[in-house]
Enzyme design. Structure first.
Site, PDB file in Angstrom:
ATOM      1  N   HIS A 161      46.299  23.354  37.979  1.00  0.00           N
ATOM      2  CA  HIS A 161      45.594  22.291  37.260  1.00  0.00           C
ATOM      3  C   HIS A 161      46.550  21.229  36.706  1.00  0.00           C
ATOM      4  O   HIS A 161      46.101  20.294  36.041  1.00  0.00           O
ATOM      5  CB  HIS A 161      44.778  22.865  36.106  1.00  0.00           C
ATOM      6  CG  HIS A 161      43.649  23.750  36.529  1.00  0.00           C
ATOM      7  ND1 HIS A 161      42.708  23.369  37.468  1.00  0.00           N
ATOM      8  CD2 HIS A 161      43.304  25.011  36.139  1.00  0.00           C
ATOM      9  CE1 HIS A 161      41.824  24.352  37.639  1.00  0.00           C
ATOM     10  NE2 HIS A 161      42.177  25.358  36.858  1.00  0.00           N
ATOM     11  N   ASP A 196      41.784  30.098  44.356  1.00  0.00           N
ATOM     12  CA  ASP A 196      41.347  30.349  42.981  1.00  0.00           C
ATOM     13  C   ASP A 196      39.879  29.946  42.839  1.00  0.00           C
ATOM     14  O   ASP A 196      39.385  29.074  43.557  1.00  0.00           O
ATOM     15  CB  ASP A 196      42.221  29.506  42.041  1.00  0.00           C
ATOM     16  CG  ASP A 196      42.066  29.852  40.581  1.00  0.00           C
ATOM     17  OD1 ASP A 196      42.926  30.583  40.051  1.00  0.00           O
ATOM     18  OD2 ASP A 196      41.103  29.369  39.954  1.00  0.00           O
ATOM     19  N   HIS A 198      38.612  28.214  40.580  1.00  0.00           N
ATOM     20  CA  HIS A 198      38.561  26.830  40.127  1.00  0.00           C
ATOM     21  C   HIS A 198      39.282  25.913  41.114  1.00  0.00           C
ATOM     22  O   HIS A 198      40.318  26.291  41.666  1.00  0.00           O
ATOM     23  CB  HIS A 198      39.233  26.691  38.755  1.00  0.00           C
ATOM     24  CG  HIS A 198      38.668  27.588  37.710  1.00  0.00           C
ATOM     25  ND1 HIS A 198      39.319  28.724  37.274  1.00  0.00           N
ATOM     26  CD2 HIS A 198      37.517  27.506  37.010  1.00  0.00           C
ATOM     27  CE1 HIS A 198      38.588  29.317  36.344  1.00  0.00           C
ATOM     28  NE2 HIS A 198      37.484  28.603  36.165  1.00  0.00           N
ATOM     29  N   ASP A 285      40.588  35.051  40.297  1.00  0.00           N
ATOM     30  CA  ASP A 285      39.449  34.985  39.384  1.00  0.00           C
ATOM     31  C   ASP A 285      38.123  34.762  40.094  1.00  0.00           C
ATOM     32  O   ASP A 285      37.076  34.659  39.455  1.00  0.00           O
ATOM     33  CB  ASP A 285      39.660  33.935  38.291  1.00  0.00           C
ATOM     34  CG  ASP A 285      40.303  32.658  38.791  1.00  0.00           C
ATOM     35  OD1 ASP A 285      40.465  32.510  40.013  1.00  0.00           O
ATOM     36  OD2 ASP A 285      40.653  31.804  37.962  1.00  0.00           O
TER      37      ASP A 285
END
Length: 348
Positions: A161, A196, A198, A285
């Site tokens: 990120h 991931d 996200h 995740d």
């Protein structure tokens, strides 16, 4: 023989106790236990665990701006000079869209300028630990440059990120992007794939206008999920990078078969790109029991993901990203690595 795995014994120095979620101050999920549990599983599976040689700031500065690196280095010390300030740096005022042309001198303004959310508090040792984390990714890339076929970097904090001049989402330095850029020293075309839950918005931002790096991300559809403002299917890159960015957003609670079908699309694109090396942002995740509650990949699903990525037959750096269920993270990572190597895992 299981692949080499690099880790830093100093990762626990970054231990944010709180974060801001849904209008409340809550416990932070990025706990040192995440990495410790993975280390235990790696030892059980016979991985060679190594510290990294220091590589200095040059590989990091190849991805991140000087202003941002100066901010990260100075932030905690400057923040603590504010009377009544919180223990960790928490930004609370952000640039307005279209009105971000000035650069503040105050640490309050700089924190808002350089952080895109409130999910990456900066503590006393965060800068040093983030540097160590990025250094692991560089070390892994170095081993590929020297002829290794696959290497794992247990990076904590995560990185995907982090933009060139912004952090957020528990990320400060973009470990996977730094590894990718470092591999460009010898490999003409490098693919970076992010699994991931996200979207890797920071990684997308780093390579958005580049045609020498293909960025691919499989993730929960951001229409109603973090990071909300990036990761949509129509985002394809810009300028020279147009067509070198592929987002594959997935519906909530997508499980193994649909995830693997999307991964097949990703691998087909990577093959067409004729990548010479691969970097994997290995977030776990997406597991069905992760508290992020985005997707529903099983333990066996992560093994299959590892096996499919290995079938690309490319020199590969696997970089740790998310995963926040302390009871499942180690088995997910161990399974993905075992699947990549075509063997069984003993991690429980």
């Amino acid at each position: 023989m299981p692949m080499k795995a690099f880790f830093s014994p100093h990762h626990a120095g970054h231990r944010p106790s709180q974060t801001f979620r849904h209008g409340r101050i809550v416990a932070n999920r990025d706990l040192p236990t995440r990495a410790e549990n993975i280390l235990t599983a790696l030892r059980q599976d016979g991985h060679t665990l190594l510290n990294a040689a220091p590589h200095g700031m040059t590989p990091i500065a190849a991805v991140h701006t000087p202003e941002y690196l100066d901010f990260l280095e100075q932030a905690w010390v400057e923040w603590r000079k504010i009377e009544g300030a919180s223990e960790d740096v928490f930004p609370y005022i952000f640039p307005v869209r279209g009105m971000d042309h000035g650069y503040p001198t105050s640490i309050v303004g700089r924190a808002g300028y350089h952080m895109h959310d409130c999910w990456a508090p900066i503590g006393e040792h965060t800068w040093a630990v983030a540097r160590d984390s990025a250094n692991l990714a560089v070390e892994a890339a170095e081993h590929l440059l020297k002829g290794e076929r696959a290497v794992y970097a247990l990076c904590r904090p995560s990185g995907h990120h982090a933009f060139p001049d912004m952090g957020g989402g528990n990320c400060f330095l973009n470990n996977a992007a730094i590894a990718t850029q470092h591999l460009r020293r010898s490999f003409g075309r490098v693919a970076l794939i992010d699994v991931d839950v996200h979207h890797g918005n920071g990684s997308q931002g780093v390579f958005w206008r580049r045609d020498d790096v293909l960025f691919v991300s499989l993730h929960r559809d951001p229409i109603d999920y973090h990071p909300y403002f990036a990761g949509h299917a129509h985002e394809r890159g810009e300028g020279n990078g147009l067509g070198f960015n592929l987002n594959l957003p997935l519906p909530a609670r997508t499980s193994d078969d649909a995830f693997l079908a999307a991964l097949e699309t990703a691998c087909t694109r990577i093959a067409a790109f004729q990548a010479e090396a691969l970097v994997v942002s290995l977030g776990v995740d997406a597991h069905e029991d992760d508290p992020t509650a985005g997707l529903a990949v099983t333990f066996n699903g992560f093994r299959r993901i590892g096996a499919r990525l290995a079938a690309l037959n490319l020199p590969t750096v696997l970089v740790q990203e998310g995963g926040y269920n302390m009871d499942t993270i180690a088995r997910c990572v161990a399974g993905a690595l075992a699947g990549f190597e075509g063997r069984e895992t003993t991690a429980a």
